[in-house]
Motif scaffolding. Sequence first.
Motif, mmCIF file in Angstrom:
data_model
loop_
_atom_site.group_PDB
_atom_site.id
_atom_site.type_symbol
_atom_site.label_atom_id
_atom_site.label_comp_id
_atom_site.label_asym_id
_atom_site.label_seq_id
_atom_site.Cartn_x
_atom_site.Cartn_y
_atom_site.Cartn_z
ATOM 1 N N ALA A 12 0.840 -1.203 0.000
ATOM 2 C CA ALA A 12 0.000 0.000 0.000
ATOM 3 C C ALA A 12 0.874 1.252 0.000
ATOM 4 O O ALA A 12 0.563 2.237 -0.672
ATOM 5 N N CYS A 13 1.976 1.203 0.728
ATOM 6 C CA CYS A 13 2.897 2.348 0.749
ATOM 7 C C CYS A 13 3.472 2.619 -0.634
ATOM 8 O O CYS A 13 3.524 3.767 -1.088
ATOM 9 N N THR A 14 3.908 1.564 -1.319
ATOM 10 C CA THR A 14 4.509 1.773 -2.645
ATOM 11 C C THR A 14 3.456 2.209 -3.663
ATOM 12 O O THR A 14 3.742 3.030 -4.531
ATOM 13 N N ARG A 15 2.234 1.689 -3.533
ATOM 14 C CA ARG A 15 1.174 2.139 -4.442
ATOM 15 C C ARG A 15 0.828 3.604 -4.191
ATOM 16 O O ARG A 15 0.633 4.380 -5.127
ATOM 17 N N LEU A 16 0.767 4.006 -2.926
ATOM 18 C CA LEU A 16 0.514 5.419 -2.615
ATOM 19 C C LEU A 16 1.661 6.299 -3.103
ATOM 20 O O LEU A 16 1.434 7.409 -3.593
ATOM 21 N N ALA A 17 2.877 5.802 -2.978
ATOM 22 C CA ALA A 17 4.031 6.560 -3.469
ATOM 23 C C ALA A 17 3.896 6.802 -4.962
ATOM 24 O O ALA A 17 4.147 7.908 -5.448
ATOM 25 N N LYS A 18 3.485 5.771 -5.699
ATOM 26 C CA LYS A 18 3.307 5.939 -7.144
ATOM 27 C C LYS A 18 2.201 6.955 -7.428
ATOM 28 O O LYS A 18 2.335 7.798 -8.310
ATOM 29 N N TYR A 19 1.110 6.880 -6.681
ATOM 30 C CA TYR A 19 0.023 7.854 -6.831
ATOM 31 C C TYR A 19 0.569 9.277 -6.653
ATOM 32 O O TYR A 19 0.323 10.151 -7.477
ATOM 33 N N TYR A 20 1.317 9.497 -5.580
ATOM 34 C CA TYR A 20 1.871 10.833 -5.318
ATOM 35 C C TYR A 20 2.846 11.254 -6.417
ATOM 36 O O TYR A 20 2.861 12.413 -6.834
ATOM 37 N N LYS A 21 3.641 10.318 -6.876
ATOM 38 C CA LYS A 21 4.611 10.619 -7.933
ATOM 39 C C LYS A 21 3.886 11.062 -9.208
ATOM 40 O O LYS A 21 4.271 12.032 -9.851
ATOM 41 N N LEU A 22 2.812 10.352 -9.547
ATOM 42 C CA LEU A 22 2.035 10.709 -10.733
ATOM 43 C C LEU A 22 1.339 12.064 -10.568
ATOM 44 O O LEU A 22 1.103 12.760 -11.555
ATOM 45 N N LYS A 23 1.040 12.414 -9.325
ATOM 46 C CA LYS A 23 0.428 13.723 -9.040
ATOM 47 C C LYS A 23 1.495 14.811 -8.889
ATOM 48 O O LYS A 23 1.185 15.947 -8.568
ATOM 49 N N ASN A 24 2.739 14.425 -9.106
ATOM 50 C CA ASN A 24 3.887 15.337 -9.023
ATOM 51 C C ASN A 24 4.114 15.874 -7.613
ATOM 52 O O ASN A 24 4.654 16.960 -7.435
ATOM 53 N N ASN A 25 3.702 15.102 -6.626
ATOM 54 C CA ASN A 25 3.970 15.451 -5.234
ATOM 55 C C ASN A 25 5.143 14.575 -4.784
ATOM 56 O O ASN A 25 4.977 13.555 -4.123
ATOM 57 N N ILE A 26 6.328 14.997 -5.194
ATOM 58 C CA ILE A 26 7.537 14.197 -5.020
ATOM 59 C C ILE A 26 7.889 14.022 -3.534
ATOM 60 O O ILE A 26 8.350 12.951 -3.130
ATOM 61 N N THR A 27 7.637 15.023 -2.734
ATOM 62 C CA THR A 27 7.944 14.925 -1.306
ATOM 63 C C THR A 27 7.137 13.798 -0.659
ATOM 64 O O THR A 27 7.690 12.965 0.066
ATOM 65 N N LYS A 28 5.836 13.758 -0.922
ATOM 66 C CA LYS A 28 4.999 12.703 -0.344
ATOM 67 C C LYS A 28 5.366 11.341 -0.931
ATOM 68 O O LYS A 28 5.344 10.334 -0.220
ATOM 69 N N ALA A 29 5.679 11.308 -2.216
ATOM 70 C CA ALA A 29 6.091 10.044 -2.842
ATOM 71 C C ALA A 29 7.346 9.509 -2.163
ATOM 72 O O ALA A 29 7.416 8.330 -1.789
ATOM 73 N N LYS A 30 8.312 10.389 -1.982
ATOM 74 C CA LYS A 30 9.572 9.998 -1.341
ATOM 75 C C LYS A 30 9.315 9.482 0.077
ATOM 76 O O LYS A 30 9.862 8.451 0.476
ATOM 77 N N ASN A 31 8.466 10.190 0.824
ATOM 78 C CA ASN A 31 8.149 9.755 2.196
ATOM 79 C C ASN A 31 7.486 8.381 2.224
ATOM 80 O O ASN A 31 7.770 7.566 3.111
ATOM 81 N N MET A 32 6.610 8.112 1.258
ATOM 82 C CA MET A 32 5.953 6.797 1.203
ATOM 83 C C MET A 32 6.964 5.704 0.850
ATOM 84 O O MET A 32 6.904 4.605 1.408
ATOM 85 N N TYR A 33 7.866 5.991 -0.066
ATOM 86 C CA TYR A 33 8.897 4.994 -0.394
ATOM 87 C C TYR A 33 9.798 4.739 0.815
ATOM 88 O O TYR A 33 10.182 3.598 1.084
ATOM 89 N N LEU A 34 10.101 5.802 1.555
ATOM 90 C CA LEU A 34 10.916 5.634 2.764
ATOM 91 C C LEU A 34 10.174 4.810 3.815
ATOM 92 O O LEU A 34 10.775 3.979 4.504
ATOM 93 N N LYS A 35 8.866 5.027 3.913
ATOM 94 C CA LYS A 35 8.063 4.232 4.855
ATOM 95 C C LYS A 35 8.071 2.765 4.422
ATOM 96 O O LYS A 35 8.202 1.865 5.263
#
Length: 188
Positions: A43-66
Amino acid sequence: MNNMDLQKLTAKAGEMALRNIWGENAYKINMMILKLDRNNCAACTRLAKYYKLKNNITKAKNMYLKALHIDPNNRGAINNLSDIERDQKESDAVDQIKTTRELLKEGQSAIQKGKYNLAAKLFSRAYTIEPLLTHAFSLANAYKQMEKYDSIEELYQKLIDENTVQTDIKTINNEFKSLRLSEECLAK
């Protein structure tokens, strides 16, 4: 919600990911999964991809770190974090180039090396600094190499909307004809 609900949500989220569906519904499902299971790495990696596609790189990075905190060997998170880092370094390097001449030179070099994303950044910056049709055509060509036909269409529409000189419009249509035909062929 119980364990059965978690299984259903997880199955639905996995199915959506396989079908390349990353919209708001996928976001909500994955957030529900995390509420039920804080340590759900997928779920974390899927959310990270969602954020990345929305160009919210900070949130994407945080989800990948989680995701990495949950599973330090998660290759998807490791690779995507590496991609984000590389992308940021490229963007920083592009920002350091001050002349359109150098941007275009580096863009052509990137195209020849198959670094199309970098080329698009360079040509985009050149076009921003000096909005000439030749710069836009170079950018469109980089998009074509990456098969980003939506970006080609957006650029084409922008050029048509911004130009009132008939000869410019004719040139735009001629230059974009083959790029836009490629898109039509792929859509069939």
